[in-house]
Scaffold this active site. Sequence first.
Site, PDB file in Angstrom:
ATOM      1  N   ASN A  32     -10.671  -2.736  -6.483  1.00  0.00           N
ATOM      2  CA  ASN A  32      -9.841  -1.827  -7.292  1.00  0.00           C
ATOM      3  C   ASN A  32     -10.470  -1.487  -8.649  1.00  0.00           C
ATOM      4  O   ASN A  32     -10.045  -0.539  -9.308  1.00  0.00           O
ATOM      5  CB  ASN A  32      -8.429  -2.399  -7.497  1.00  0.00           C
ATOM      6  N   ARG A  44       1.858  -4.943   6.194  1.00  0.00           N
ATOM      7  CA  ARG A  44       1.143  -3.901   5.450  1.00  0.00           C
ATOM      8  C   ARG A  44       1.996  -2.646   5.459  1.00  0.00           C
ATOM      9  O   ARG A  44       2.460  -2.211   6.519  1.00  0.00           O
ATOM     10  CB  ARG A  44      -0.220  -3.608   6.076  1.00  0.00           C
ATOM     11  N   ASP A  95       0.836  -1.206   0.000  1.00  0.00           N
ATOM     12  CA  ASP A  95       0.000   0.000   0.000  1.00  0.00           C
ATOM     13  C   ASP A  95       0.875   1.262   0.000  1.00  0.00           C
ATOM     14  O   ASP A  95       1.994   1.247   0.514  1.00  0.00           O
ATOM     15  CB  ASP A  95      -0.909  -0.035   1.247  1.00  0.00           C
ATOM     16  N   GLY A 119       0.050   5.425  -4.413  1.00  0.00           N
ATOM     17  CA  GLY A 119      -0.535   6.711  -4.811  1.00  0.00           C
ATOM     18  C   GLY A 119       0.068   7.853  -4.005  1.00  0.00           C
ATOM     19  O   GLY A 119       0.435   8.901  -4.558  1.00  0.00           O
TER      20      GLY A 119
HETATM   21  C1  FPP Z   1      -2.012   0.104  -3.349  1.00  0.00           C
HETATM   22  O1  FPP Z   1      -1.533   1.424  -3.366  1.00  0.00           O
HETATM   23  C2  FPP Z   1      -1.431  -0.667  -4.425  1.00  0.00           C
HETATM   24  C3  FPP Z   1      -2.125  -1.250  -5.439  1.00  0.00           C
HETATM   25  C4  FPP Z   1      -3.580  -1.151  -5.549  1.00  0.00           C
HETATM   26  C5  FPP Z   1      -1.454  -1.994  -6.522  1.00  0.00           C
HETATM   27  C6  FPP Z   1      -0.220  -2.762  -6.204  1.00  0.00           C
HETATM   28  C7  FPP Z   1       0.553  -2.894  -7.441  1.00  0.00           C
HETATM   29  C8  FPP Z   1       1.891  -2.864  -7.566  1.00  0.00           C
HETATM   30  C9  FPP Z   1       2.795  -2.817  -6.425  1.00  0.00           C
HETATM   31  C10 FPP Z   1       2.468  -2.840  -8.934  1.00  0.00           C
HETATM   32  C11 FPP Z   1       2.950  -4.076  -9.538  1.00  0.00           C
HETATM   33  C12 FPP Z   1       2.600  -5.358  -8.903  1.00  0.00           C
HETATM   34  C13 FPP Z   1       3.010  -6.551  -9.393  1.00  0.00           C
HETATM   35  C14 FPP Z   1       2.678  -7.790  -8.665  1.00  0.00           C
HETATM   36  C15 FPP Z   1       3.785  -6.682 -10.602  1.00  0.00           C
HETATM   37  P1  FPP Z   1      -2.579   2.620  -3.515  1.00  0.00           P
HETATM   38  O2  FPP Z   1      -2.667   2.979  -4.940  1.00  0.00           O
HETATM   39  O3  FPP Z   1      -3.878   2.274  -2.897  1.00  0.00           O
HETATM   40  O4  FPP Z   1      -1.845   3.743  -2.698  1.00  0.00           O
HETATM   41  P2  FPP Z   1      -2.516   4.939  -1.853  1.00  0.00           P
HETATM   42  O5  FPP Z   1      -3.240   4.294  -0.710  1.00  0.00           O
HETATM   43  O6  FPP Z   1      -1.332   5.745  -1.419  1.00  0.00           O
HETATM   44  O7  FPP Z   1      -3.418   5.670  -2.780  1.00  0.00           O
END
Ligand code: FPP
Length: 279
Positions: A83, A204, A35, A38
Site C-alpha cells: 500500500n 474478502r 476491500d 475506493g
Molecule cells: C482496500 O480498499 C482497503 C484498504 C487498503 C484500507 C483498509 C482501511 C480501512 C477499512 C479504514 C480503517 C481501518 C481501521 C483498522 C481503522 P481499496 O482502497 O483497495 O479499494 P478498491 O479496491 O475499491 O480500490
Amino acid sequence: MTGLFEVLEPEGKDWALAEAIDPARLPAHVAIIMDGNGRWAGRRGLPRVAGHKAGIEPVRIVVETCARLGVQALTLYAFSTENWKRPRTEIDTLWRLLRIYLRRETAELMGNDIRLGAVGRLDELPSRVRQELDLAIETTAGNRGMRLNLAINYSGRTELVDAMNAIIDEARLAGTLPELRASEEMIASRLYTAGLPDPDLLIRTSGEMRVSNFLLWQIAYAELYVTETLWPDFRRTDLLHAILEYQRRDRRFGGLGHESRRYASGRVSRLFEALGTAR
Ligand code: FPP
C-alpha cells in the site's frame, strides 16, 4: 454468544441469523481482507479517501460482533506493505483514520474485554501512529476476551522472511547454525501470530478472488468466503451470513469429508458382506 443477543433487536433479521449459528462450531479465528473502499467512493463520485473513512463503521461493527459471538481472534488487513505505492495523500489519510480509530475505540475495546495486537513491520510506521498503537495495545493488554489483530504494514511473505531470519539469528547466537534444520513448529512459533489459532474463516469483500499476500502460512486450511459487498457496506448481517456459510462447509484438512467417509465405510462393509466375513 449470549452477549450478541443483548445488542440485537428481538425478532429482527440478525436475531434469526444469530439463532441459526451453532455456538459449538464457531470459527476460532476470523481474518478479513477489507476491500472495495475506493470503488465504493468512486461509485458515489467521491474521492477514494471517503471510502476509507466509511470503512471505519464496519470495522467497529465486526469487532463488536465477533467479540460478542465468542470468536477468539479477529485479524483485519488494514495496510499492506504494497500500500506504500499509493498516493501520499491516501496513505496519510489511512494513518490519520487509524489514529482516530485507536483514540476513539480504545474505551469500546475495554468495554468488550478485547485485547489489541498488531501484526506487520511495525518499526517502519510513522512515529505518531506507532505511539498511539503502542498506547492502545498497552491499555488493553490485561483484557482476556477476543484478540483483535490489526495487520499494518503487513505482508505474508515479509512475515515469513522475518520468521526465517529470527530462526537463523537465534541459531547463530546459540552456536547451532551448522546443524540447523527448519520445522513447521519452528516457523509457526516465530510468526507475528505465534500462539494464536490459525484462521478458520477468511472473508474478502468486493468480489476479488485473491489472497493478496495475507497470512499466507496461517490460511493453509482456512475456509474462504468472498462476497460482492464492498467493505464500507459490510454490516453485521453480512458477517452472520459468512459464519453460517462457514458452518455449512465440510472441512477435511486433507482427510475425508463426512460424505466420503460414509461412502467409503459403506463400500468396505459391502465388500466384507460379499466375502462372507464380518468386519
Ligand atoms: C482496500 O480498499 C482497503 C484498504 C487498503 C484500507 C483498509 C482501511 C480501512 C477499512 C479504514 C480503517 C481501518 C481501521 C483498522 C481503522 P481499496 O482502497 O483497495 O479499494 P478498491 O479496491 O475499491 O480500490
